[in-house]
Design a protein around this motif. Structure first.
Motif, PDB file in Angstrom:
ATOM      1  N   ARG A 184       0.833  -1.198   0.000  1.00  0.00           N
ATOM      2  CA  ARG A 184       0.000   0.000   0.000  1.00  0.00           C
ATOM      3  C   ARG A 184       0.873   1.255   0.000  1.00  0.00           C
ATOM      4  N   ASP A 226     -12.609   3.054   0.761  1.00  0.00           N
ATOM      5  CA  ASP A 226     -12.974   2.115  -0.287  1.00  0.00           C
ATOM      6  C   ASP A 226     -13.201   0.758   0.362  1.00  0.00           C
ATOM      7  N   SER A 229      -9.526  -3.796  -3.152  1.00  0.00           N
ATOM      8  CA  SER A 229      -9.458  -4.106  -4.580  1.00  0.00           C
ATOM      9  C   SER A 229      -9.021  -5.556  -4.740  1.00  0.00           C
ATOM     10  N   ASP A 230      -8.755  -5.949  -5.950  1.00  0.00           N
ATOM     11  CA  ASP A 230      -8.477  -7.363  -6.209  1.00  0.00           C
ATOM     12  C   ASP A 230      -7.341  -7.896  -5.343  1.00  0.00           C
ATOM     13  N   PRO A 234      -8.855  -2.884   2.198  1.00  0.00           N
ATOM     14  CA  PRO A 234      -9.349  -1.504   2.146  1.00  0.00           C
ATOM     15  C   PRO A 234      -8.319  -0.494   2.642  1.00  0.00           C
ATOM     16  N   SER A 235      -8.341   0.681   2.043  1.00  0.00           N
ATOM     17  CA  SER A 235      -7.489   1.774   2.505  1.00  0.00           C
ATOM     18  C   SER A 235      -7.973   2.250   3.874  1.00  0.00           C
ATOM     19  N   ASN A 265      -4.611   1.844  -1.137  1.00  0.00           N
ATOM     20  CA  ASN A 265      -4.416   0.795  -2.133  1.00  0.00           C
ATOM     21  C   ASN A 265      -4.373   1.387  -3.539  1.00  0.00           C
ATOM     22  N   ASP A 266      -4.480   0.523  -4.527  1.00  0.00           N
ATOM     23  CA  ASP A 266      -4.310   0.959  -5.912  1.00  0.00           C
ATOM     24  C   ASP A 266      -5.536   1.654  -6.487  1.00  0.00           C
ATOM     25  N   ARG A 267      -6.537   1.911  -5.662  1.00  0.00           N
ATOM     26  CA  ARG A 267      -7.665   2.729  -6.100  1.00  0.00           C
ATOM     27  C   ARG A 267      -7.390   4.227  -5.931  1.00  0.00           C
ATOM     28  N   HIS A 268      -6.259   4.564  -5.334  1.00  0.00           N
ATOM     29  CA  HIS A 268      -5.959   5.949  -5.024  1.00  0.00           C
ATOM     30  C   HIS A 268      -4.531   6.287  -5.432  1.00  0.00           C
ATOM     31  N   SER A 269      -4.275   7.582  -5.468  1.00  0.00           N
ATOM     32  CA  SER A 269      -2.914   8.101  -5.620  1.00  0.00           C
ATOM     33  C   SER A 269      -2.705   9.149  -4.541  1.00  0.00           C
ATOM     34  N   SER A 298       1.168   3.251  -3.855  1.00  0.00           N
ATOM     35  CA  SER A 298       0.929   1.812  -3.890  1.00  0.00           C
ATOM     36  C   SER A 298       1.511   1.223  -5.174  1.00  0.00           C
TER      37      SER A 298
END
Length: 380
Positions: A184, A226, A229-230, A234-235, A265-269, A298
């Motif tokens: 993460r 969130d 993700s796969d 969760p963040s 995680n990889d849903r965010h920057s 991440s």
């Protein structure tokens, strides 16, 4: 599970002891990399010493062709801490089958195991492809003059590998449990909300920044970031401090501050989260300062042929099918992922950074066997 050792150099224990005996608390090197250089040159590696600022780093390589497999690690360690050790923290003492010392687990033990695995692999004949090591003295510190700078040098000199293995302690209970294929990201934020100081009995004449800060923090923590993700959990956003520094009970302060950490995680920057923080604060405070530091984005090495090859080698050497995981904190793999596929596998991390940090001697030897199997899988 048994370790393979075909010659004296293939036993990681003496090298691990020698490394532990160097009190290389960041940024000090204390001779640790001198010891490692001698061990690598004895195996035929060409070693380049790379000093950036006050940090000692090295890049070592044997072979000039592909495929090119790199091992990344660090010789620096955290301080011994305030607790009472049962063994001297920099003595490298073996007692009841356990090697004690700061760095035994994180991660001088893994470095010694990789060097031993190389010795065993090279004893089988000339190397196919290339093996390299990226070793820094700045992983436990600011991480500004270590792996980041060495990678820049490697890129400028045509030394970027096809695959990199980081020797962080990834296993929670048994050697072979977990390979980390991602991490993460981590964001730290310091918030200062400004108001108007005044008497607590006359709030209409003031603007209480504490109230504004509390409302802003409530909004930031009201809902999960969130659902995961796969490959990531969760963040999370954790408020780690709220500070006013107000010695009086009848004075509304002029400002109030808070600190928070987001593991994402990889849903965010980092940039998107910073924008979200700023927009949320603006809804509750007219005047505020926001200071953000993103220590790493991440990253994910998507499972495929390279990860499969690593997992198969670990399973063959340990008898355990490893879980692919992305949990835990940050590591220098976050920097390496910008250049090449990277994964992490090392010792059991139960005692890292603790008083009486230690590793079973047989586990250390078994890890050397795992690294030998990994080299065999990638380079033969």
């Amino acid at each position: 599970m048994t370790a393979r050792a075909t010659n004296a150099a293939a036993d990681p224990v003496p090298l691990a002891q020698d490394l532990i005996r160097c009190p290389s608390v960041t940024p000090a090197d204390a001779g640790a990399q001198d010891i490692l250089v001698r061990a690598l040159e004895a195996l035929g590696f060409t070693v380049t010493r790379l000093r950036f600022g006050e940090i000692e780093n090295l890049f070592a390589r044997i072979g000039t062709t592909g495929p090119h497999v790199c091992f990344a690690g660090h010789t620096d360690v955290v301080p011994e801490g305030a607790g009472a050790w049962s063994a001297r923290p920099f003595a490298g003492e073996i007692r009841d089958g356990q090697l004690y010392g700061r760095g035994a687990c994180d991660m001088k033990g893994a470095i010694a195991a990789f060097v031993a695995g190389c010795a065993d692999h090279l004893a089988g004949g000339p190397a196919k492809g290339s093996i390299s090591l990226l070793i820094t003295g700045d992983e436990e510190g600011p991480a500004t003059d270590g792996t980041v700078k060495v990678l820049e040098w490697m890129a400028a000199n045509g030394q970027i590998p096809d695959f990199c293995l980081v020797g962080e302690p990834t296993n929670p209970a048994r050697l072979g449990d977990v390979i980390k294929i991602g991490r993460r990201g981590s964001l730290n934020a310091a918030i200062t909300v400004h108001g108007i100081q005044g008497h607590a009995a006359y709030p209409q004449r003031a603007d209480n920044p504490v109230h504004r800060l509390v409302r802003a923090l409530a909004a930031l923590t009201a809902a999960p970031l969130d659902a995961g993700s796969d490959w990531f959990e969760p963040s999370t956003l954790q408020v780690t401090s709220i500070d006013v520094g107000n010695p009086a009970t009848n004075v509304i302060p002029a400002s109030a501050g808070a600190k928070l950490n987001i593991r994402f995680n990889d849903r965010h920057s980092g940039a998107a989260l910073t924008a979200w923080l700023r927009a949320t604060l603006a809804q509750h405070a007219e005047r505020f300062d926001l200071d953000v530091s993103v220590s790493g984005e991440s990253f994910l090495t998507t499972p495929g042929p390279l990860v499969d090859r690593l997992a198969t080698a670990v399973a063959a050497a340990t008898g355990i099918t490893p879980k692919l995981d992305t949990g835990g904190g940050t590591s220098d793999a976050r920097f390496i992922a910008r250049y090449c596929p990277v994964a992490e596998f090392g010792l059991v991390g139960a005692t890292m950074h603790q008083v009486d940090e230690r590793v079973p001697v047989e586990e250390l030897r078994a890890l050397a066997g795992v690294y030998r199997a990994v080299l065999d899988a990638f380079l033969t």
